[in-house]
Scaffold this active site. Structure first.
Site, PDB file in Angstrom:
ATOM      1  N   HIS A  77      59.605  40.759  42.796  1.00 14.84           N
ATOM      2  CA  HIS A  77      59.914  41.774  42.077  1.00 14.84           C
ATOM      3  C   HIS A  77      59.235  41.422  41.412  1.00 14.84           C
ATOM      4  CE1 HIS A  77      62.894  43.135  45.602  1.00 14.84           C
ATOM      5  NE2 HIS A  77      62.070  44.314  45.559  1.00 14.84           N
ATOM      6  N   ARG A  79      58.977  46.602  39.115  1.00 18.40           N
ATOM      7  CA  ARG A  79      59.089  46.126  39.988  1.00 18.40           C
ATOM      8  C   ARG A  79      58.465  45.633  42.025  1.00 18.40           C
ATOM      9  NH1 ARG A  79      64.209  45.953  42.958  1.00 18.40           N
ATOM     10  NH2 ARG A  79      64.274  46.089  45.786  1.00 18.40           N
ATOM     11  N   GLU A 109      61.143  40.463  37.530  1.00 19.26           N
ATOM     12  CA  GLU A 109      62.068  39.602  37.721  1.00 19.26           C
ATOM     13  C   GLU A 109      61.638  37.919  37.108  1.00 19.26           C
ATOM     14  OE1 GLU A 109      63.951  39.945  41.042  1.00 19.26           O
ATOM     15  OE2 GLU A 109      64.523  41.626  40.854  1.00 19.26           O
ATOM     16  N   GLU A 133      69.994  35.371  43.600  1.00 21.46           N
ATOM     17  CA  GLU A 133      70.148  36.147  42.637  1.00 21.46           C
ATOM     18  C   GLU A 133      70.373  35.194  41.289  1.00 21.46           C
ATOM     19  OE1 GLU A 133      68.677  39.584  42.378  1.00 21.46           O
ATOM     20  OE2 GLU A 133      68.998  40.042  44.518  1.00 21.46           O
ATOM     21  N   HIS A 162      64.968  35.777  43.094  1.00 16.26           N
ATOM     22  CA  HIS A 162      65.338  37.037  42.764  1.00 16.26           C
ATOM     23  C   HIS A 162      66.137  36.548  41.413  1.00 16.26           C
ATOM     24  CE1 HIS A 162      63.414  39.776  46.239  1.00 16.26           C
ATOM     25  NE2 HIS A 162      63.365  38.410  46.395  1.00 16.26           N
TER      26      HIS A 162
HETATM   27  O1  0X9 Z   1      67.253  44.819  46.624  1.00 17.20           O
HETATM   28  C1  0X9 Z   1      66.892  43.760  46.727  1.00 17.20           C
HETATM   29  O2  0X9 Z   1      65.386  43.550  46.953  1.00 17.20           O
HETATM   30  C2  0X9 Z   1      67.342  42.468  46.511  1.00 17.20           C
HETATM   31  N1  0X9 Z   1      67.805  42.448  44.945  1.00 17.20           N
HETATM   32  S1  0X9 Z   1      66.933  42.907  43.683  1.00 17.20           S
HETATM   33  O3  0X9 Z   1      68.082  42.756  42.670  1.00 17.20           O
HETATM   34  N2  0X9 Z   1      65.714  41.584  43.161  1.00 17.20           N
HETATM   35  O4  0X9 Z   1      66.449  43.882  44.307  1.00 17.20           O
HETATM   36  C3  0X9 Z   1      68.163  41.708  47.104  1.00 17.20           C
HETATM   37  C4  0X9 Z   1      67.925  41.534  48.569  1.00 17.20           C
HETATM   38  C5  0X9 Z   1      68.984  40.631  49.269  1.00 17.20           C
HETATM   39  N3  0X9 Z   1      69.194  41.216  50.498  1.00 17.20           N
HETATM   40  C6  0X9 Z   1      68.450  41.008  52.116  1.00 17.20           C
HETATM   41  N4  0X9 Z   1      68.832  39.034  51.774  1.00 17.20           N
HETATM   42  N5  0X9 Z   1      68.659  41.124  52.942  1.00 17.20           N
HETATM   43 ZN    ZN Z   2      64.075  41.418  43.229  1.00 19.57          ZN
END
Ligand code: 0X9
Ligand code: ZN
Ligand code: ZN
Length: 452
Positions: free
Chosen positions: A183, A241, A186, A385, A310
């Site tokens: 992303h 993003r 980030e 994260e 992320h």
């Molecule tokens: O929503 C996302 O893509 C990720 N969070 S972010 O705020 N960096 O965009 C989290 C994805 C986690 N999902 C799985 N592991 N399934």
């Molecule tokens: Zn992300």
């Protein structure tokens, strides 16, 4: 004279390009809103949709639920009205970021044209040209342990590289795959991959676990996948993003973390190309996704772990994002991750949450790389994260790069320790077993002396 005029004109265009075209966030606020009832949650969903607001948490409006925090950027033009509406509906809210623009510094002064590895500053954010240059330098100066390889190209035809880090071996090696920069906004994720490569190169000789790991495992590290998006956040829109794929005259960008073949676009993803969670036209429709998939498909039976980085939220997420049902290796994954977060806490006393993605992050998603990795049979798959909890969100100040990277390195190393114990051969006698041996001989010795 005409030449002079032309040059002035060109100069003006240039200045305009770099200044005026940048999206400004002057006076935009990030609000932390907690709808209490399902009616209030519904109201929030509609409002974000209607006003096309930039949701920071959850990433798509489907994930807005009663009792859960919503972080949303509201443009200056709507701030006042938004607050009135929230008060009217009696939805509690706080101002999380008072002026989004104030947090944006396009750090230019610290960036030198020529950078050398010795003076590379890992505690600042770097624009893409510097990161490309850094990759070359790492490849040249550490060619014994590291090779830079071509992964594929982006939508705008920029090369994507990854590092293979490990000692040559006669035996078949396992692989741990790591990536950063899915992303665009980030930034601390991209900073982490660079930090981590530096850390490995600096410590591998003195760290027995790492020494053993690099003999039996190749680390594949993609320092930045979404290069087009990252560049766009430096030049045009800090809070972008997605990637930069053009879908039609009005729509640009696919969310790369919704573009993988794992219950693709079934939940927590959008088919609308103007959405921040647009899943693309089909699984792996994007060149960045394709590049990763084709590498992984070739080596998937060797891959022991997949770690993707992320921000923000401070958590380690396990599959799945589209269902609350735990994955096959959930318990083993939990064990390694729990160890990692407790070690991590010792570092800077910072708490990270651990668990199934949709339960910990509080929204569903489908088509993520983390879930895909699990579905193709990779045993350990984690989505990190990184910092923070929303105080600065995506605009984490540079002062926090160091502590963030330090604690994250600790977490990853702890996982490596776990892999080392469970899956690798350990020829060298470990320190604890040596101590035990000495103790045992002492006891035997004393026994002998006393009985004879
Ligand atoms: O929503 C996302 O893509 C990720 N969070 S972010 O705020 N960096 O965009 C989290 C994805 C986690 N999902 C799985 N592991 N399934
Ligand atoms: Zn992300
Ligand atoms: Zn720089």
């Amino acid at each position: 004279m005409t030449l002079f005029r032309w040059s002035i004109c060109l100069l003006a265009i240039l200045v305009y390009e770099v200044t005026c075209l940048k999206v400004q966030y002057e006076g935009d606020q990030v609000l932390k809103i907690t709808p209490k009832t399902s009616n209030q949650a519904q109201y929030m969903k509609e409002l974000t949709h209607e006003w096309l607001l930039d949701l920071w948490k959850p990433e798509s409006s489907e994930g807005i639920n009663p009792g859960r925090e919503v972080h949303v950027r509201v443009p200056l033009s709507h701030v006042q009205l938004m607050k009135e509406k929230l008060q009217e509906q009696q939805i509690p809210f706080k101002i999380m970021i008072n002026d989004v623009q104030k947090l944006i510094s396009y750090a230019t002064t610290k960036h030198l044209q020529r950078i050398s590895l010795e003076t590379y500053d890992y505690t600042i954010y770097h624009p893409m040209n510097e990161i490309y240059h850094w990759m070359e330098e790492i490849n040249e100066k550490h060619s014994d342990l590291v090779t830079k390889r071509y992964l594929g190209h982006t939508y705008e035809h920029r090369p994507i590289y990854y590092f293979k880090v490990g000692w040559p071996s006669d035996k078949k090696k396992k692989v741990i795959l790591m990536d950063c920069g899915f992303h665009a906004r980030e930034w601390v994720s991209v900073a982490f991959c660079q930090w981590f490569v530096k850390e490995i190169l600096a410590t591998h000789k003195d760290d027995p676990v790492l020494t053993n790991v690099l003999k039996q495992v190749d680390l594949y590290i993609i320092p930045i996948l979404n290069i087009d998006g990252y560049i766009y956040t430096w030049t045009k829109e800090r809070l972008w993003r997605k990637n930069r794929a053009i879908y039609n005259e009005t729509c640009t960008g696919v969310d790369l973390n919704r573009n993988f073949d794992a219950h693709w676009c079934t939940i927590g993803a959008s088919r609308d190309c103007s959405s921040n969670t647009f899943c693309g036209s089909e699984p792996a429709s994007e060149p960045e996704t394709k590049a990763m998939v084709s590498l992984v498909e070739k080596i998937k039976s060797d891959i022991l772990g997949y770690l993707t980085f992320h921000s923000y939220g401070q958590m380690i997420l396990l599959p799945y994002g589209y269902t609350t049902t735990p994955s096959k290796d959930h318990d083993a994954m939990m064990e390694a991750a729990s160890r990692a977060v407790s070690k991590m806490k010792e570092k800077h006393n910072n708490e990270y949450a651990v668990g199934s993605s949709c339960l910990v992050i509080n929204y569903f998603d489908s088509g993520s790389s983390g879930d895909w990795a699990t579905e193709i049979g990779i045993k350990y798959s984690y989505t990190f994260e990184l910092r923070d909890n929303g105080t600065y969100g995506f605009q984490l100040p540079e002062e926090q790069i160091k502590p963030t990277c330090e604690e994250t390195t600790t977490a990853v190393m702890t996982m490596f320790e776990y892999f080392n114990e469970k899956y690798l051969e350990n020829s060298a006698v470990s320190v604890t077993s040596m101590k035990l041996n000495v103790l045992l001989s002492c006891i035997l010795c004393m026994y002998y002396v006393l009985t004879h």
